[in-house]
Design a protein around this motif. Structure first.
Motif, PDB file in Angstrom:
ATOM      1  N   ASN A  74      41.655  39.439  44.219  1.00  0.00           N
ATOM      2  CA  ASN A  74      40.600  39.840  45.161  1.00  0.00           C
ATOM      3  C   ASN A  74      40.636  41.340  45.432  1.00  0.00           C
ATOM      4  OD1 ASN A  74      38.404  39.454  46.828  1.00  0.00           O
ATOM      5  ND2 ASN A  74      39.619  38.789  48.588  1.00  0.00           N
ATOM      6  N   ASN A  75      40.694  42.105  44.326  1.00  0.00           N
ATOM      7  CA  ASN A  75      40.722  43.574  44.420  1.00  0.00           C
ATOM      8  C   ASN A  75      41.872  44.083  45.288  1.00  0.00           C
ATOM      9  OD1 ASN A  75      38.332  43.973  42.814  1.00  0.00           O
ATOM     10  ND2 ASN A  75      37.127  43.288  44.584  1.00  0.00           N
ATOM     11  N   GLN A 178      33.624  30.513  36.796  1.00  0.00           N
ATOM     12  CA  GLN A 178      32.752  31.566  37.328  1.00  0.00           C
ATOM     13  C   GLN A 178      31.509  30.998  38.003  1.00  0.00           C
ATOM     14  OE1 GLN A 178      30.583  34.033  34.478  1.00  0.00           O
ATOM     15  NE2 GLN A 178      31.308  35.866  35.562  1.00  0.00           N
ATOM     16  N   TYR A 201      38.832  34.863  43.428  1.00  0.00           N
ATOM     17  CA  TYR A 201      37.812  35.419  44.307  1.00  0.00           C
ATOM     18  C   TYR A 201      36.769  36.205  43.510  1.00  0.00           C
ATOM     19  CZ  TYR A 201      41.405  34.532  47.881  1.00  0.00           C
ATOM     20  OH  TYR A 201      42.348  33.950  48.686  1.00  0.00           O
ATOM     21  N   VAL A 202      37.227  36.950  42.501  1.00  0.00           N
ATOM     22  CA  VAL A 202      36.335  37.785  41.689  1.00  0.00           C
ATOM     23  C   VAL A 202      36.634  37.498  40.216  1.00  0.00           C
ATOM     24  CG1 VAL A 202      36.160  39.595  43.446  1.00  0.00           C
ATOM     25  CG2 VAL A 202      37.969  39.720  41.724  1.00  0.00           C
ATOM     26  N   ASP A 203      35.809  38.050  39.323  1.00  0.00           N
ATOM     27  CA  ASP A 203      35.946  37.741  37.896  1.00  0.00           C
ATOM     28  C   ASP A 203      37.320  38.113  37.340  1.00  0.00           C
ATOM     29  OD1 ASP A 203      33.413  36.758  37.959  1.00  0.00           O
ATOM     30  OD2 ASP A 203      32.511  38.307  36.690  1.00  0.00           O
TER      31      ASP A 203
END
Length: 330
Positions: A74-75, A178, A201-203
């Motif tokens: 998540n970054n 996704q 959370y993200v790609d």
């Protein structure tokens, strides 16, 4: 003992042998310790430019006495914690608790963007009463683990008919995560692959899941009602270790997935990845209420006599895996 007796720093590739020596001569986790296999890659990833992997060592009297690895999702807002090791002769003396406190302080100091941690925790040495939100945070998953230990020299897979499921390649697996096709099957959107747990959370987080060497089956690609992941065999002190994680609601779906994964394991993966190895460990993880359902598959494959019964301080018949997401700032 005070916290000042132990220091903490980022691990480097030069620390490889010192980390391995933490459990030298010990048959950790019944010979299933994956650290010697994974450590070289982890240390190299920790010195790469993407910044997603970070490893730390704990130092006491100028000696490496502990290790932990983080992988950021998540970054950078969530850190998976795994690979925690404490030197054998320091256990039971409070050093482990000190190391956990120090590593959380280290995350707060060096990664201020990180708000949560994710951990997979066994109940091998803790009572049920220990697993509370106050201690560990939000529970994402509870699974039960059955362990099969095989002598590959003597085992012969029986022949029988089974329902054929659909095998996914990495691109297809990425796609159905996704676009959310698996969310109704994964409690709290949590994926676990032989104790390595994550929440995409993200790609980039999805890439962490699909990059692993594994085989994925679904019952239906367009509208999956069940799926499973077989983590491919890797070298461990016992021989080779692999795992099957199943997400399904109906008994027959659980049986079908275990059947397909075991056949793929014995027909395709054992010849390719276990050459020259006599011993294979298979860990199968399902929700606790589905434990008895896997017996049908184990009976078909002639594996019930190979079930390993854990000898734990809690005298449990089965080992459980808890996955928690905890707030770093409380």
């Amino acid at each position: 003992m005070t916290d000042s007796e132990i220091s903490i720093r980022q691990a480097t590739k030069e620390d490889f042998q010192g980390i391995i020596d933490i459990t030298k001569g010990e048959y950790l986790w019944m010979g299933l310790d994956y650290i010697p296999f994974a450590l070289k890659n982890w240390l190299e990833e920790g010195e790469s430019e993407d910044g997603k992997r970070h490893n730390i060592v704990f130092i006491l009297n100028e000696e490496i006495v502990g290790f932990e690895s983080f992988y950021f999702l998540n970054n950078g807002e969530t850190a998976i914690r795994f690979g925690f090791r404490v030197k054998t002769d320091l256990r039971g003396k409070g050093y482990g608790r000190t190391m956990i406190k120090l590593q959380l302080d280290y995350l707060r100091e060096h990664f201020p963007k990180t708000m949560h941690t994710i951990s997979s925790i066994p109940d091998i040495a803790m009572p049920d009463s220990a697993f509370t939100p106050e201690k560990f945070g939000e529970r994402l998953v509870k699974g039960v683990v059955k362990l099969i230990r095989l002598d590959l020299k003597t085992y012969k897979m029986p022949e029988f008919e089974m329902k054929q499921l659909t095998q996914l390649n990495k691109e297809q697996f990425f796609t159905i995560i996704q676009d959310g096709r698996l969310q109704q099957l994964t409690p709290n959107n949590c994926f676990h692959q032989t104790w390595v747990s994550s929440v995409p959370y993200v790609d980039d987080d999805i890439q962490f899941i699909v990059r692993k060497q594994c085989t994925v089956f679904v019952d239906d690609f367009e509208k999956p009602g069940s799926f499973s992941i077989l983590s491919h065999p890797i070298p461990v002190p016992f021989g080779r270790r692999c795992g099957i994680d199943v997400w399904a609601a109906a008994k027959q779906d659980v049986v079908d997935h275990i059947n397909n994964q075991l056949r793929n394991l014995f027909v395709n993966l054992v010849p390719a990845l276990c050459a020259g190895c006599d011993n294979l460990s298979i860990q199968i993880t399902v929700p606790p209420e589905q434990l008895s359902w896997m017996d049908e598959s184990l009976e078909l494959f002639g594996l019930k006599e190979s079930i390993y019964h854990f000898e734990t301080p809690m005298n449990r018949e089965n080992l459980h895996m808890y996955v928690y997401r905890d707030k770093l700032y409380k």
